[in-house]
Scaffold this motif. Structure first.
Motif: not given
Length: 398
Positions: A12-13, A19-23, A281-283, A327-329
């Motif tokens: 979800r995160l 995080h995929r840069g898709d905005a 989701v993809e890597p 989604g993980r630090v």
């Protein structure tokens, strides 16, 4: 009760926080996390770049200063956020208590700082002078406001800031008036890293802004938007993110349709109908800046942070720049003195070949955006990971 494990929360995160840069725009990047941390303009710009793939700050500059689809507000936790313009009325309504407190703080600062006479009367006269100036001024600086009336130029001692420290009444009024949205942070003075800006009255900067709703309605609207992006989460998480009291948080959630779920950290809430699992989701790799909402958005962060808190958060609880994988630090990063980006990966085994390729591309994109600009923490201490990624011996090689 539906069980949403940590892997689901991380999926979800990735998807909801872009995080995929898709905005597709800075506006979308801010919507992805409700609002972007903006006290540090560098953090704001890099958060947008990470979520949109922008190679320069130009799209963000356009959104803030020309199109005005983003507005910088003193809001949650008395922190400056870049807020999507369509959310501005609700954020202002939901932070009324903070605005009222800023007025009380102003009275105390003036009284303790040596302002003579009836401080409440002095503040009232100064506020009238300020509002008269703002109504006519368009964009202006703090110095412009101070020059508008002798009462606004009056200086008082900052207690207990230290001997000799002082502030003009005008400067303090800008903080107070920005808390309720009477004045807004307008155009920047300098480049994308600058902390200097001009001010404007709300009627001038956002003449078509809808009315601000009552506090209860606004708080529930903010809670609903936050839970859509950060759920599953607990009331304590929402209370932390907003800076509300427990009572306000409970009342705000009462106006939102929610359902309970189980997580690996215990019971939590999602929006009603939002308990379905997220498709695989993809890597994904993301390099996010210090104070990014993805790092700071929850009080309990174990599902994405694990035991890396001491490594990527400074000693007063502020997140440094973070490396995210699915989604993980997994570590931190920093800009070296030569303008290159150094990495400190605490979980290298979390990265497969595709992750390493993505990481290389993200580093290259970040260095392109920086274009040699060396940025360092503002009002924040170096984390262990930042020191390591800069190659400082005290923390190990980067």
């Amino acid at each position: 009760m539906r069980h949403l494990d940590d892997a689901e929360r991380r999926r979800r995160l990735v998807v909801r926080h872009a995080h995929r840069g898709d905005a597709h725009s800075p506006h979308e990047a801010a919507l992805a996390v409700v609002a972007l941390h903006s006290t540090d303009p560098v953090a704001m710009a890099l958060a947008v770049a990470a979520r949109t793939g922008a190679a320069t700050s130009e799209p963000l500059d356009r959104a803030l200063y020309r199109d005005r689809t983003l507005v910088r507000l003193l809001a949650m936790r008395r922190t400056v956020f870049a807020v999507p313009v369509d959310e501005v009325p609700d954020v202002l309504g939901a932070t009324r208590a903070m605005a009222a407190n800023q007025r009380r703080v102003t009275v105390k600062l003036l009284r303790d700082g040596g302002i003579e006479g009836d401080v409440e009367d002095v503040l009232a006269r100064a506020e009238r002078a300020a509002l008269d100036f703002v109504a006519q001024a368009g964009e202006f600086t703090s110095a412009d406001l101070a020059a508008a009336d002798p009462i606004l130029a009056t200086r008082f001692t900052l207690v207990p800031a230290g001997a000799g420290a002082s502030q003009s009444v005008a400067s303090r009024l800008l903080t107070m008036l920005s808390a309720d949205g009477t004045v807004l942070r307008a155009s920047v003075v300098g480049d994308w890293t600058s902390v200097r800006f001009r001010w404007a009255g709300r009627a001038h900067w956002l003449p078509e802004l809808p009315p601000v709703p009552d506090a209860a309605t606004a708080s529930s609207a903010v809670a609903r938007r936050w839970l859509a992006r950060y759920g599953p989460a607990t009331p304590a998480d929402l209370q932390w993110w907003t800076g509300w009291t427990k009572g306000v948080t409970t009342a705000a959630l009462a106006g939102v349709g929610t359902e309970s779920v189980e997580t690996e950290g215990g019971p939590a809430l999602v929006l009603e109908g939002d308990a379905e699992p997220t498709p695989e989701v993809e890597p994904t790799v993301a390099l996010l800046p210090g104070l990014d909402p993805s790092a700071m958005g929850w009080r309990e962060r174990g599902f994405h942070l694990g035991d890396l808190g001491p490594r990527v958060f400074d000693t007063v609880g502020n997140a440094g720049p973070t490396v995210w994988v699915d989604g993980r630090v997994v570590g931190g990063w920093a800009v070296r003195d030569d303008g290159t980006v150094g990495l400190d990966l605490a979980l290298p085994r979390a990265l497969g070949r595709e992750h390493h390729e993505l990481l290389g591309a993200r580093v290259a994109a970040l260095e392109t955006f920086l274009a040699g600009t060396v940025v360092k923490p503002r009002a924040r201490r170096w984390t262990t990971a930042e020191r390591a990624s800069r190659g400082e011996a005290a923390a190990g090689a980067g």
